[in-house]
Design an enzyme around this catalytic site. Structure first.
Site, short mmCIF file in Angstrom:
data_model
loop_
_atom_site.label_atom_id
_atom_site.label_comp_id
_atom_site.label_asym_id
_atom_site.label_seq_id
_atom_site.Cartn_x
_atom_site.Cartn_y
_atom_site.Cartn_z
N ASP A 41 0.81 -1.22 0.00
CA ASP A 41 0.00 0.00 0.00
C ASP A 41 0.85 1.27 0.00
O ASP A 41 0.38 2.34 0.40
CB ASP A 41 -0.98 0.01 1.19
CG ASP A 41 -0.25 -0.09 2.52
OD1 ASP A 41 0.99 -0.31 2.50
OD2 ASP A 41 -0.90 0.08 3.57
N HIS A 248 25.25 6.91 -17.71
CA HIS A 248 24.06 6.99 -16.85
C HIS A 248 24.30 6.32 -15.49
O HIS A 248 23.40 5.70 -14.93
CB HIS A 248 22.85 6.37 -17.55
CG HIS A 248 22.29 7.25 -18.62
ND1 HIS A 248 21.38 6.82 -19.56
CD2 HIS A 248 22.53 8.55 -18.90
CE1 HIS A 248 21.09 7.82 -20.37
NE2 HIS A 248 21.77 8.88 -19.99
N ASP A 265 26.64 14.84 -11.82
CA ASP A 265 25.61 15.38 -12.73
C ASP A 265 24.32 15.36 -11.94
O ASP A 265 23.72 14.30 -11.73
CB ASP A 265 25.53 14.47 -13.97
CG ASP A 265 24.51 14.96 -15.00
OD1 ASP A 265 23.67 15.82 -14.65
OD2 ASP A 265 24.54 14.47 -16.14
N ASP A 276 20.00 21.21 -14.44
CA ASP A 276 20.80 20.05 -14.89
C ASP A 276 22.26 20.50 -15.01
O ASP A 276 22.63 21.11 -16.01
CB ASP A 276 20.23 19.58 -16.24
CG ASP A 276 20.91 18.32 -16.77
OD1 ASP A 276 21.71 17.73 -16.03
OD2 ASP A 276 20.60 17.94 -17.92
N HIS A 359 28.07 11.24 -26.97
CA HIS A 359 26.70 11.78 -26.83
C HIS A 359 26.62 13.16 -27.45
O HIS A 359 27.63 13.74 -27.84
CB HIS A 359 26.26 11.78 -25.36
CG HIS A 359 27.12 12.60 -24.42
ND1 HIS A 359 27.06 13.96 -24.36
CD2 HIS A 359 28.05 12.22 -23.50
CE1 HIS A 359 27.90 14.40 -23.42
NE2 HIS A 359 28.52 13.36 -22.89
N HIS A 363 20.42 19.24 -24.82
CA HIS A 363 19.01 18.89 -25.00
C HIS A 363 18.19 20.04 -24.46
O HIS A 363 18.68 20.87 -23.69
CB HIS A 363 18.68 17.57 -24.26
CG HIS A 363 19.12 17.56 -22.83
ND1 HIS A 363 18.39 18.14 -21.81
CD2 HIS A 363 20.24 17.07 -22.22
CE1 HIS A 363 19.03 17.98 -20.65
NE2 HIS A 363 20.17 17.35 -20.87
N HIS A 370 14.82 16.24 -19.86
CA HIS A 370 14.94 16.17 -21.32
C HIS A 370 13.60 16.68 -21.83
O HIS A 370 12.67 15.92 -22.04
CB HIS A 370 15.22 14.74 -21.78
CG HIS A 370 16.57 14.24 -21.33
ND1 HIS A 370 16.97 12.94 -21.40
CD2 HIS A 370 17.64 14.90 -20.81
CE1 HIS A 370 18.21 12.83 -20.92
NE2 HIS A 370 18.62 14.00 -20.56
N GLU A 413 26.72 20.47 -22.73
CA GLU A 413 27.37 19.48 -21.87
C GLU A 413 28.34 18.56 -22.60
O GLU A 413 28.12 17.36 -22.73
CB GLU A 413 26.31 18.64 -21.16
CG GLU A 413 25.20 18.07 -22.04
CD GLU A 413 24.24 17.21 -21.22
OE1 GLU A 413 24.71 16.29 -20.53
OE2 GLU A 413 23.02 17.44 -21.29
N TYR A 417 35.39 10.70 -22.26
CA TYR A 417 35.34 9.49 -21.41
C TYR A 417 36.38 8.51 -21.98
O TYR A 417 36.23 8.05 -23.11
CB TYR A 417 33.93 8.88 -21.45
CG TYR A 417 32.86 9.95 -21.25
CD1 TYR A 417 32.46 10.32 -19.97
CD2 TYR A 417 32.31 10.62 -22.35
CE1 TYR A 417 31.52 11.33 -19.78
CE2 TYR A 417 31.38 11.63 -22.17
CZ TYR A 417 30.98 11.98 -20.89
OH TYR A 417 30.06 12.98 -20.71
N ARG A 434 32.78 15.54 -17.69
CA ARG A 434 31.69 16.25 -18.38
C ARG A 434 31.52 17.57 -17.67
O ARG A 434 31.68 17.66 -16.45
CB ARG A 434 30.39 15.44 -18.37
CG ARG A 434 29.23 16.13 -19.04
CD ARG A 434 28.05 15.21 -19.39
NE ARG A 434 27.41 14.59 -18.26
CZ ARG A 434 27.56 13.33 -17.89
NH1 ARG A 434 28.37 12.54 -18.56
NH2 ARG A 434 26.93 12.85 -16.84
N GLU A 436 28.62 20.65 -17.64
CA GLU A 436 27.26 20.92 -18.16
C GLU A 436 26.69 22.18 -17.52
O GLU A 436 26.66 22.31 -16.29
CB GLU A 436 26.36 19.73 -17.84
CG GLU A 436 24.91 19.96 -18.23
CD GLU A 436 24.04 18.72 -18.07
OE1 GLU A 436 24.35 17.87 -17.21
OE2 GLU A 436 23.04 18.61 -18.80
N1 GLY Z 1 21.35 14.54 -16.43
C1 GLY Z 1 20.89 14.08 -17.64
C2 GLY Z 1 21.53 14.77 -18.75
O1 GLY Z 1 22.51 15.45 -18.53
O2 GLY Z 1 21.09 14.71 -19.84
MN MN Z 2 21.75 17.22 -19.49
MN MN Z 3 23.01 16.31 -16.63
#
Ligand code: GLY
Ligand code: MN
Ligand code: MN
Length: 466
Positions: A41, A248, A265, A276, A359, A363, A370, A413, A417, A434, A436
């Site tokens: 519950d 991730h 991050d 972010d 990557h 975004h 996102h 960002e 790596y 990274r 960002e």
């Molecule tokens: N924290 C997720 C990204 O940087 O896209």
């Molecule tokens: Mn991001």
């Molecule tokens: Mn991020």
């Protein structure tokens, strides 16, 4: 911040006008998120649906907005219920909702299905968010079937179903001042959290204490909640050493060792809006020569991306600026061997940089980390060019990238790596970096909302010495 229902009423009016422009006699059905069971519950912490919140500012579960193209809004929400309110908290209830949320009508959620046929009858089209609520299309179909049963009495049944996200995504993509102000505050809180984690890491190591990723995660959470953020905007990444190379990775129990880098991050969600931020810093406060070499390269690539972010540029421009700097830098520092991969143009054309940078550079950011919004320029949606991807061999269709406009918010960002591999200099092995920041597009460039936390290597070291 005081709640202003007129802000949301104005958004509903705008959506209704957009609906009317395409289908004057139409209606939209937009539910909030479902509650989700965690076990027995106990439920997961409820988080409203972003589209619903954008149009109502209402955060209770079990609610649904019905909006007709003539601008009339009806809210279905939980009824007042003394017993449930003792257990779960105060409910607004339909009567108070009319005034507080500035809707025209409000009803208990339980009557939505019974009222749907009458709401749908004689409408030409029904709008709803496609593929976001598992039971919604079935509920709408049940309503449509009930209308169909009445056609012999002269009822008209909608003949079109439309995705309301198509309209809402475009509205949400360009943030208004109210939204930007919340995002600026969220950014400040998150910047403070990163500073707190950096300082704590160095202080604990100086004191000879064992540091684990969860210690720094706790510092982030403390700062978020201390300043009124409701929760993290996404699962925080706190990655010590080689864990930073897992894109991730989630804050876990890994050791934070003196001499390692830490990649964090993390960003808070404040009043429905995400921030972010990523920073990478030396656990003990001092970059090694190899760490510093790659850090400065990533930062230079971010500088290039920031310079490419302004009104009239394309969404893809910051990414391309980043890749140019990183590709040249990978050759310069010896991550890539020019004898094998050629010049910088070859590295870009053949995507050799992908081994260390796999990557995109950003975004959209908004209510969702996102965030919604097309990455293709709507006015050029029919045009595309075809090319063969050098790595996969697949035929790729490139559509014109979105033209940036003031009020759009995106992350910038870049990263590097370095997984150990033959030919990769050992001194760079297992370094993951990274950086960002969150940018609002302006007429002359962009505003970086997240620079409350230092980004230059020297400034990070100075902060961590303190
Ligand atoms: N924290 C997720 C990204 O940087 O896209
Ligand atoms: Mn991001
Ligand atoms: Mn991020």
């Amino acid at each position: 911040m005081t709640f202003d229902p007129n802000l949301y009423a104005a958004r509903r009016a705008k959506l209704a006008a957009l609906m009317a422009a395409q289908s004057p006699n139409s209606i939209a059905i937009i539910p909030t998120a479902p509650e989700r069971q965690r076990n027995r519950d106990s439920d997961f912490l409820f988080r409203h649906d972003s589209y619903f919140y954008y149009l109502t500012g209402f955060t209770e579960p079990n609610a649904c907005l019905v909006l007709s193209a003539d601008g009339r809004s009806t809210l279905f929400c939980q009824p007042k219920d003394m017993e449930r309110e003792i257990w779960d908290g105060v409910r607004l209830g339909p009567d108070a909702a009319i005034k507080q949320l500035a809707v025209h009508e409000a009803w208990p959620s339980a009557v939505l299905d019974a009222k749907l046929p009458a709401l749908l009858e004689n409408k030409a089209a029904v709008w709803y968010p496609f593929a976001t609520h598992s039971d919604l299309s079935a509920r709408i179909e049940a309503g449509l079937n009930a209308v169909r049963a009445r056609v012999r009495y002269g009822a008209l049944c909608p003949t079109q179903q439309r995705d309301v996200c198509d309209l809402l995504d475009e509205m949400r993509l360009v943030k208004d001042e109210h939204e930007l102000n919340i995002m600026r505050r969220a950014s400040q809180i998150s910047a403070g959290a990163h500073i707190r984690a950096m300082k704590r890491s160095a202080a604990m190591l100086r004191a000879g204490q064992e540091v684990r990723e969860y210690h720094l995660d706790a510092e982030l959470l403390h700062e978020f909640r201390q300043h009124g953020s409701q929760y993290p905007a996404y699962g925080s990444i706190v990655a010590g050493g080689a864990n930073a190379c897992v894109l991730h990775y989630r804050a876990d129990a890994g050791p934070i060792l003196s001499g390692d880098l830490v990649l964090i991050d993390a960003g808070c969600e404040l009043d429905g809006y995400a921030s972010d931020i990523t920073r990478t810093f030396p656990a003990n406060g001092k970059f090694s020569a190899a760490q510093r070499e790659l850090y400065d390269l990533v930062l230079a690539s971010q500088d290039a991306a920031v310079a490419a972010t302004r009104e009239g540029a394309r969404f893809v421009d910051p990414h391309e600026a980043t890749v140019k700097v990183l590709a040249q830098g990978m050759l310069d520092v010896g991550l890539l061997d020019a004898n094998k991969v050629g010049h910088v143009q070859d590295v870009i054309a053949n995507r050799n940089y992908f081994q260390f940078y796999m990557h995109r550079t950003g975004h959209w950011l908004g209510m969702d980390v996102h965030d919604c919004g097309s990455y293709v320029e709507p006015s050029e949606v029919g045009t595309f060019s075809e090319r063969k991807d050098p790595l996969s061999g697949e035929l790729i269709k490139d559509r014109p990238s979105r033209v940036l406009r003031p009020g759009m918010v995106l992350t910038i960002e870049p990263g590097i790596y370095v997984r150990p591999a033959p030919g990769v200099p050992e001194r760079f092995h297992n370094i993951g970096i990274r950086i960002e920041d969150d940018a609002v597009v302006t007429a002359n460039g962009c505003e970086l909302m997240t620079r409350g936390v230092p980004v230059k290597a020297d400034e990070i070291e100075a902060l961590m010495r303190g």
